[in-house]
Scaffold this active site. Structure first.
Site, PDB file in Angstrom:
ATOM      1  N   LEU A  62       0.804  -1.231   0.116  1.00 39.32           N
ATOM      2  CA  LEU A  62      -0.013   0.151  -0.048  1.00 39.32           C
ATOM      3  C   LEU A  62       0.986   1.164  -0.072  1.00 39.32           C
ATOM      4  O   LEU A  62       1.899   1.284   0.630  1.00 39.32           O
ATOM      5  CB  LEU A  62      -0.972  -0.009   1.179  1.00 39.32           C
ATOM      6  CG  LEU A  62      -2.110  -0.941   1.392  1.00 39.32           C
ATOM      7  CD1 LEU A  62      -2.848  -0.786   2.781  1.00 39.32           C
ATOM      8  CD2 LEU A  62      -3.036  -0.977   0.385  1.00 39.32           C
ATOM      9  N   ASP A  63       0.502   2.045  -0.748  1.00 39.67           N
ATOM     10  CA  ASP A  63       1.154   3.444  -0.894  1.00 39.67           C
ATOM     11  C   ASP A  63       1.361   4.096   0.593  1.00 39.67           C
ATOM     12  O   ASP A  63       0.560   4.050   1.490  1.00 39.67           O
ATOM     13  CB  ASP A  63       0.760   4.436  -1.776  1.00 39.67           C
ATOM     14  CG  ASP A  63       0.799   4.021  -3.383  1.00 39.67           C
ATOM     15  OD1 ASP A  63       1.751   3.355  -3.568  1.00 39.67           O
ATOM     16  OD2 ASP A  63       0.166   4.502  -3.966  1.00 39.67           O
ATOM     17  N   ARG A  64       2.399   4.844   0.962  1.00 40.53           N
ATOM     18  CA  ARG A  64       2.553   5.296   2.098  1.00 40.53           C
ATOM     19  C   ARG A  64       1.250   6.371   2.462  1.00 40.53           C
ATOM     20  O   ARG A  64       1.202   6.294   3.824  1.00 40.53           O
ATOM     21  CB  ARG A  64       3.813   6.389   2.237  1.00 40.53           C
ATOM     22  CG  ARG A  64       4.207   6.878   3.396  1.00 40.53           C
ATOM     23  CD  ARG A  64       5.307   7.947   3.398  1.00 40.53           C
ATOM     24  NE  ARG A  64       6.534   7.148   3.238  1.00 40.53           N
ATOM     25  CZ  ARG A  64       7.669   7.315   3.967  1.00 40.53           C
ATOM     26  NH1 ARG A  64       7.543   7.674   5.152  1.00 40.53           N
ATOM     27  NH2 ARG A  64       8.562   6.702   3.866  1.00 40.53           N
ATOM     28  N   THR A  66      -1.828   5.887   1.881  1.00 38.52           N
ATOM     29  CA  THR A  66      -2.968   5.019   2.034  1.00 38.52           C
ATOM     30  C   THR A  66      -2.848   4.084   3.296  1.00 38.52           C
ATOM     31  O   THR A  66      -2.004   3.455   3.650  1.00 38.52           O
ATOM     32  CB  THR A  66      -2.874   4.138   0.855  1.00 38.52           C
ATOM     33  OG1 THR A  66      -2.854   5.010  -0.409  1.00 38.52           O
ATOM     34  CG2 THR A  66      -4.307   3.470   0.695  1.00 38.52           C
ATOM     35  N   HIS A 162       0.142   3.521  -7.655  1.00 33.81           N
ATOM     36  CA  HIS A 162      -0.622   4.776  -7.888  1.00 33.81           C
ATOM     37  C   HIS A 162      -1.869   4.723  -8.764  1.00 33.81           C
ATOM     38  O   HIS A 162      -2.403   5.588  -9.202  1.00 33.81           O
ATOM     39  CB  HIS A 162       0.230   6.113  -8.289  1.00 33.81           C
ATOM     40  CG  HIS A 162       1.416   6.429  -7.319  1.00 33.81           C
ATOM     41  ND1 HIS A 162       2.393   7.415  -7.739  1.00 33.81           N
ATOM     42  CD2 HIS A 162       1.760   5.683  -6.064  1.00 33.81           C
ATOM     43  CE1 HIS A 162       3.082   7.395  -6.923  1.00 33.81           C
ATOM     44  NE2 HIS A 162       2.699   6.471  -5.798  1.00 33.81           N
TER      45      HIS A 162
END
Length: 227
Positions: A62-64, A66, A162
């Site tokens: 998971l992106d930072r 999120t 993304h």
């Protein structure tokens, strides 16, 4: 982040499912910042008094910015099986996103080809024939609209970097708080993207596992909607 702040949704000998807070990396990166992967490893080491290096397998990311549900593997066998399941589309990942504006169609599928620029860590929509192009697909449905914002329920079919942020921005409905892809519709604030549901098959028992955790209801812009 400290181990006593770790929220565990499920744990057995093979997997551990945790809540990833927003603004913490899911694994070590070049920043050297505290990250969830190391926190989970420290927890296992301390909780089970394990000497030496503790095994932990990173299965998905998971992106930072999120938050939401993440599963890590506690054995190499579980890691291999979950990774294979991930590649074959066996994971069902659902997100809530608050969009600035609302899509013309209130439900549909977004399909694009995306390319990552590794120099500036930015992803953009490209043509199928462009070198490095990767197919990206998601389903969305608008659940509620309020104050010029839309709460969307999103199901990913592919897991590109993304992806949700780029694909929603491409239809002129960027994610709330996305200063990178929001363009002239960018709204300052914490990124309103949350991995609320994760479903997969247990790597050893074959049991179907599903975990749901809602975004922080007291935070903007989530507090504007009925979750």
């Amino acid at each position: 982040m400290k181990t006593d702040e770790l929220i565990i949704l499920y744990e057995d000998n093979h997997v551990i499912v945790v809540l990833k807070p927003q603004m913490i990396a899911c694994c070590p990166d070049e920043s050297g910042d505290s990250n969830l992967f190391d926190v989970v490893k420290d927890y296992i080491k301390t909780a089970y008094n394990k000497p030496g290096n503790v095994f932990l397998g990173l299965v998905h990311r998971l992106d930072r910015p999120t938050g939401g549900v993440m599963v890590y593997a506690k054995t190499s066998k579980a890691a291999a099986r979950l990774t294979e399941q991930m590649k074959s589309g066996g994971f069902e990942k659902k997100y809530y996103a608050v969009l600035v504006g609302s899509p013309f169609k209130k439900a549909g599928t977004l399909e694009n080809y995306l390319r990552k620029n590794s120099v500036n860590n930015t992803v953009y929509v490209c043509t199928q024939t462009e070198e490095g192009a990767k197919f990206a697909s998601l389903d969305y449905s608008v659940k509620e609209e309020k104050n010029g914002l839309a709460l969307a329920d999103i199901k990913l079919h592919t897991g590109r970097t993304h992806q949700i942020r780029v694909q929603t921005a491409a239809i002129n409905c960027p994610v709330y708080g996305d200063m990178r892809y929001g363009g002239d519709k960018a709204v300052k604030g914490k990124l309103a993207l949350w991995a609320y549901s994760l479903k997969f098959t247990h790597p050893t028992t074959g049991e179907s596992m599903k975990f749901i955790i809602e975004p922080p209801k007291e935070d903007s812009p989530w507090k504007f909607f009925e979750l």
